[in-house]
Every structure is written in C-alpha cells, then in structure tokens.
Design a protein around this motif. Structure first.
Motif, PDB file in Angstrom:
ATOM      1  N   SER A   1       0.859  -1.125   0.231  1.00 19.11           N
ATOM      2  CA  SER A   1      -0.009  -0.043   0.124  1.00 19.11           C
ATOM      3  C   SER A   1       0.813   1.313  -0.056  1.00 19.11           C
ATOM      4  O   SER A   1       0.367   2.323  -0.888  1.00 19.11           O
ATOM      5  CB  SER A   1      -0.929   0.021   1.321  1.00 19.11           C
ATOM      6  OG  SER A   1      -2.062  -0.694   0.937  1.00 19.11           O
ATOM      7  N   VAL A   2       1.841   1.334   0.908  1.00 15.76           N
ATOM      8  CA  VAL A   2       2.651   2.341   1.037  1.00 15.76           C
ATOM      9  C   VAL A   2       3.507   2.779  -0.056  1.00 15.76           C
ATOM     10  O   VAL A   2       3.809   3.643  -0.773  1.00 15.76           O
ATOM     11  CB  VAL A   2       3.262   2.478   2.495  1.00 15.76           C
ATOM     12  CG1 VAL A   2       3.910   3.891   2.839  1.00 15.76           C
ATOM     13  CG2 VAL A   2       2.143   2.355   3.616  1.00 15.76           C
ATOM     14  N   HIS A   3       4.667   1.559  -0.128  1.00 15.92           N
ATOM     15  CA  HIS A   3       5.692   1.791  -1.317  1.00 15.92           C
ATOM     16  C   HIS A   3       5.292   1.662  -2.618  1.00 15.92           C
ATOM     17  O   HIS A   3       5.701   2.519  -3.392  1.00 15.92           O
ATOM     18  CB  HIS A   3       6.696   0.613  -0.991  1.00 15.92           C
ATOM     19  CG  HIS A   3       7.489   0.754   0.181  1.00 15.92           C
ATOM     20  ND1 HIS A   3       8.553  -0.272   0.415  1.00 15.92           N
ATOM     21  CD2 HIS A   3       7.431   1.514   1.324  1.00 15.92           C
ATOM     22  CE1 HIS A   3       8.923   0.050   1.655  1.00 15.92           C
ATOM     23  NE2 HIS A   3       8.480   1.219   2.179  1.00 15.92           N
ATOM     24  N   GLY A   4       3.937   0.986  -2.830  1.00 16.69           N
ATOM     25  CA  GLY A   4       3.174   1.061  -4.113  1.00 16.69           C
ATOM     26  C   GLY A   4       2.836   2.569  -4.405  1.00 16.69           C
ATOM     27  O   GLY A   4       3.143   2.640  -5.570  1.00 16.69           O
ATOM     28  N   ALA A   5       2.239   3.090  -3.350  1.00 16.24           N
ATOM     29  CA  ALA A   5       1.691   4.217  -3.673  1.00 16.24           C
ATOM     30  C   ALA A   5       2.688   5.333  -3.937  1.00 16.24           C
ATOM     31  O   ALA A   5       2.579   6.117  -4.870  1.00 16.24           O
ATOM     32  CB  ALA A   5       0.927   4.744  -2.389  1.00 16.24           C
ATOM     33  N   ILE A   6       4.028   5.265  -3.141  1.00 13.25           N
ATOM     34  CA  ILE A   6       5.041   6.128  -3.295  1.00 13.25           C
ATOM     35  C   ILE A   6       5.523   6.001  -4.998  1.00 13.25           C
ATOM     36  O   ILE A   6       5.846   6.817  -5.625  1.00 13.25           O
ATOM     37  CB  ILE A   6       6.166   5.931  -2.482  1.00 13.25           C
ATOM     38  CG1 ILE A   6       5.738   6.479  -1.002  1.00 13.25           C
ATOM     39  CG2 ILE A   6       7.289   6.812  -3.058  1.00 13.25           C
ATOM     40  CD1 ILE A   6       6.439   6.197   0.144  1.00 13.25           C
ATOM     41  N   ASN A   7       5.768   4.870  -5.401  1.00  7.47           N
ATOM     42  CA  ASN A   7       6.438   4.203  -6.678  1.00  7.47           C
ATOM     43  C   ASN A   7       5.275   4.826  -7.743  1.00  7.47           C
ATOM     44  O   ASN A   7       5.744   5.401  -8.816  1.00  7.47           O
ATOM     45  CB  ASN A   7       6.533   3.029  -6.661  1.00  7.47           C
ATOM     46  CG  ASN A   7       7.794   2.560  -5.942  1.00  7.47           C
ATOM     47  OD1 ASN A   7       8.711   3.365  -5.844  1.00  7.47           O
ATOM     48  ND2 ASN A   7       7.920   1.344  -5.310  1.00  7.47           N
ATOM     49  N   MET A   8       4.050   4.635  -7.870  1.00  5.44           N
ATOM     50  CA  MET A   8       3.136   4.859  -8.583  1.00  5.44           C
ATOM     51  C   MET A   8       2.990   6.290  -8.746  1.00  5.44           C
ATOM     52  O   MET A   8       2.776   7.025  -9.757  1.00  5.44           O
ATOM     53  CB  MET A   8       1.719   4.139  -8.414  1.00  5.44           C
ATOM     54  CG  MET A   8       2.075   2.757  -8.894  1.00  5.44           C
ATOM     55  SD  MET A   8       2.581   2.255 -10.203  1.00  5.44           S
ATOM     56  CE  MET A   8       4.184   1.601  -9.871  1.00  5.44           C
ATOM     57  N   LEU A   9       2.941   6.999  -7.568  1.00  6.95           N
ATOM     58  CA  LEU A   9       2.946   8.610  -7.312  1.00  6.95           C
ATOM     59  C   LEU A   9       3.932   9.235  -8.061  1.00  6.95           C
ATOM     60  O   LEU A   9       3.991  10.064  -8.971  1.00  6.95           O
ATOM     61  CB  LEU A   9       2.443   9.179  -6.298  1.00  6.95           C
ATOM     62  CG  LEU A   9       1.336   8.789  -5.602  1.00  6.95           C
ATOM     63  CD1 LEU A   9       1.314   8.843  -4.102  1.00  6.95           C
ATOM     64  CD2 LEU A   9       0.366   9.827  -6.280  1.00  6.95           C
ATOM     65  N   GLY A  10       5.268   8.649  -7.888  1.00 10.56           N
ATOM     66  CA  GLY A  10       6.590   9.095  -8.574  1.00 10.56           C
ATOM     67  C   GLY A  10       6.535   8.801 -10.126  1.00 10.56           C
ATOM     68  O   GLY A  10       6.778   9.780 -10.812  1.00 10.56           O
ATOM     69  N   LEU A  11       5.881   7.787 -10.634  1.00  9.49           N
ATOM     70  CA  LEU A  11       5.753   7.552 -11.946  1.00  9.49           C
ATOM     71  C   LEU A  11       4.675   8.739 -12.597  1.00  9.49           C
ATOM     72  O   LEU A  11       5.106   9.180 -13.704  1.00  9.49           O
ATOM     73  CB  LEU A  11       5.349   6.111 -12.102  1.00  9.49           C
ATOM     74  CG  LEU A  11       5.134   5.723 -13.554  1.00  9.49           C
ATOM     75  CD1 LEU A  11       6.228   5.815 -14.607  1.00  9.49           C
ATOM     76  CD2 LEU A  11       4.590   4.452 -13.840  1.00  9.49           C
ATOM     77  N   ALA A  12       3.659   8.862 -11.899  1.00  9.28           N
ATOM     78  CA  ALA A  12       2.631   9.756 -12.343  1.00  9.28           C
ATOM     79  C   ALA A  12       3.216  11.089 -12.373  1.00  9.28           C
ATOM     80  O   ALA A  12       3.152  12.087 -13.278  1.00  9.28           O
ATOM     81  CB  ALA A  12       1.505   9.543 -11.465  1.00  9.28           C
TER      82      ALA A  12
END
Length: 322
Positions: free
Chosen positions: A99-110
C-alpha cells in the motif's frame, strides 16, 4: 506522454490480474485503449487475463509495485494490494509495504509522466464505523495495532500520500473508496463472505457465519464498480475524491446466506462461529457524491449479481474436477 502521438490512451493498471483489475482491463480494452497490466501474481491469477493475451493492445508485466517501475503511459489505476483478510493477514508487513511503497512508486511515476492517477482505496479506512451510513468526511474508527491494521492503515496512508502529492506537486489524483464488491473471478479461497458462502453451498458444506449474522454489508456487483471507477477517472480534474463507490442497499449476513442458498438450491446448514477481532458491525456507503459528481449509481440488483457469480463458481468447480 504517448497520447501526444496517438489518440488512443495507454493505461497502466496495477493489480491487473486480480478480481477487480481484470474486469477493469476488459472494460478499458472494450473502449479501445491500450492497457499495461502489472501484477506480481501473489493474489492475482493468470487465469483472469488468459483471454487477453491475443489482444495486441494488451501487455502483461510481472512486477511488484514495491519496486519502481519505468513505463510510458497516459493514466494509472493503482489497484495493487491483497484485499481479503486471509490474504492481507498472511504477510501483514508486505501488505503495508504494498500500500505505502506501491503508492509512492506509482505517484512518482505519475509525477514524472504528468499523468492522472487513481487510487483504489477502501471502505476499511472507516474501520468499525461510529457513523452510519459512512460519508467521505468521516475520519473513521480504526484500530492502528490490530490484525486488520496492515490493510486499513496502509490504505489510509496511501490516501495521505495521494493528497500530499496533489498539494505539493499539483498532481492530478483520484481517490475511490470501494465497498464490498463481488462477481465472477473472485478468488475461491479469499475468505470473503460471498465467495465463502457460494463455495460452501456448492460443495454441500455448512455456511460459516461469524457472530450472529446480524452484522450488515452492502454488496456492489463488479460491473457497477468498474463503471464508477472509470467515471471517476474521466471526471474533471477538480474532482479528486475521496468518493465512495458501492451499493447503499444494506443486507445482514444471514440474509445474504439465505439468498445464496436459494440460488444454489442448496440444503446446507448454517454454522455460527465467534466474530473476528475488529470486524465491522455495519458497512454502508453514502453515495451522494458519486450520484452528484459522477452521475453514478449501482444498477445490478443482488439477486441478479449472485446468479452470475454462482454460475462462475459452478464453472470453476467443473474445470477443477476435469
């Protein structure tokens, strides 16, 4: 961004081999988009996307969102995370990381791509609610150290990250709080009440009811849910959410058991066992915002949705037997 060179959108769906993700991908492909499906197959299944591999607009990447991903897309739907108690409690540390690392990585991509991103959040952010039905402004009643906390607090933190990226980096975000969803492609052993009851009824086993069965849930059929998700993604940029997407019609667990027994034509008995810790007593969405902002409301009645879901599990058991 790819859309500068092509009128067709290229869309990333994380958790795309899961129950919800695979239905979302079907709909996006039907609308003519290209889809990159990302899944580590921890709870997702290749079986859910097997029918798509001949489609030239579909691409599958086996990848864990806890690690950075480098692709070029126009939109991101972030659905990656185990969503049933059996699965998310199997490795609670990894659930929180997803949830947390996944959100950070996808937000960084976006952020890098300057594209819209939607977070599949959950009604679990409300915990065992003291407000009924649940409105988006309610902050919740969540145990931060219980057995369900890895999922509940992980999703709450993901929402925090989404809104911080929105405020700090002017990122275009959408946050959707999903209430109980059911339908074909549910995992047969995910521990959720609909799949549990159907599998037990089809096998002639007693239906396991936690507590007295008086706790209530609101069940949204997957096609309705996907429609709400796409409407939110396609809404104007000022609609960030969070927005509840679910069916506001409330049923007790005993009423659900009766409905499934009738559809399966099963004579299975009911067995009552102790209620799990932190299991919410009531869960019902207020969908006023979804109606007003997205012109969305669920259309499929429980009676019809259960019929389709039972047919899927009957076929699943037939395939497993052959």
């Amino acid at each position: 961004m790819t859309q500068l060179y092509n009128s067709r959108k290229r869309i990333l769906v994380t958790g795309g081999a899961g129950f919800l993700g695979s239905h979302l991908i079907d709909r996006l492909l039907d609308e003519g988009d290209e889809v990159v499906c990302v899944d580590n197959l921890f709870t997702g299944s290749k079986r859910n996307i097997d029918h798509l591999h001949g489609n030239p607009r579909f691409e599958f990447l086996r990848h864990d969102v806890c690690f950075p991903l480098y692709v070029e897309v126009d939109e991101i739907y972030n659905l990656a995370c185990p969503a049933s108690p059996i699965h998310y409690q199997h490795d609670p540390v990894q659930t929180t990381k997803t949830s947390v690392h996944g959100a950070i990585n996808m937000l960084g991509l976006a952020k890098r791509l300057k594209c819209k991103i939607l977070q599949a959040s959950t009604s679990e952010v409300y915990g065992d609610p003291a407000v009924h039905p649940q409105i988006e402004e309610y902050w919740g009643h969540v145990n931060p150290i219980g057995p369900r906390s890895c999922y509940d607090e992980g999703k709450r933190c993901a929402e925090t990250l989404f809104f911080d990226y929105h405020r700090q980096h002017d990122l275009k975000i959408k946050v959707m709080r999903i209430f109980n969803t059911y339908g074909p492609r549910m995992h047969p052993n995910d521990g959720r009440v609909v799949s549990n009851f159907i599998m037990q009824a089809l096998k002639g086993e007693p239906l396991t009811i936690y507590g007295e069965g008086d706790q209530t849930r609101s069940f949204c059929y997957v096609d309705d849910l996907v429609d709400g998700m796409i409407r939110l993604m396609n809404s104007s940029d000022d609609i960030t959410g969070p927005i509840n997407i679910g069916n506001p019609v409330e049923f007790t667990i005993k009423e659900l058991a009766k409905e499934i027994l009738e559809k399966v034509k099963s004579k299975s008995s009911l067995v009552f066992v102790p209620l799990p810790l932190d299991d919410p007593k009531q869960r019902q969405p207020d969908i006023s915002k979804a109606k007003e902002l997205l012109n969305w409301h669920p259309k499929i009645q429980l009676n019809d949705g259960i019929k389709s879901t039972v047919s899927y599990f009957e076929s699943f058991l037939d395939r497993a037997a052959n």
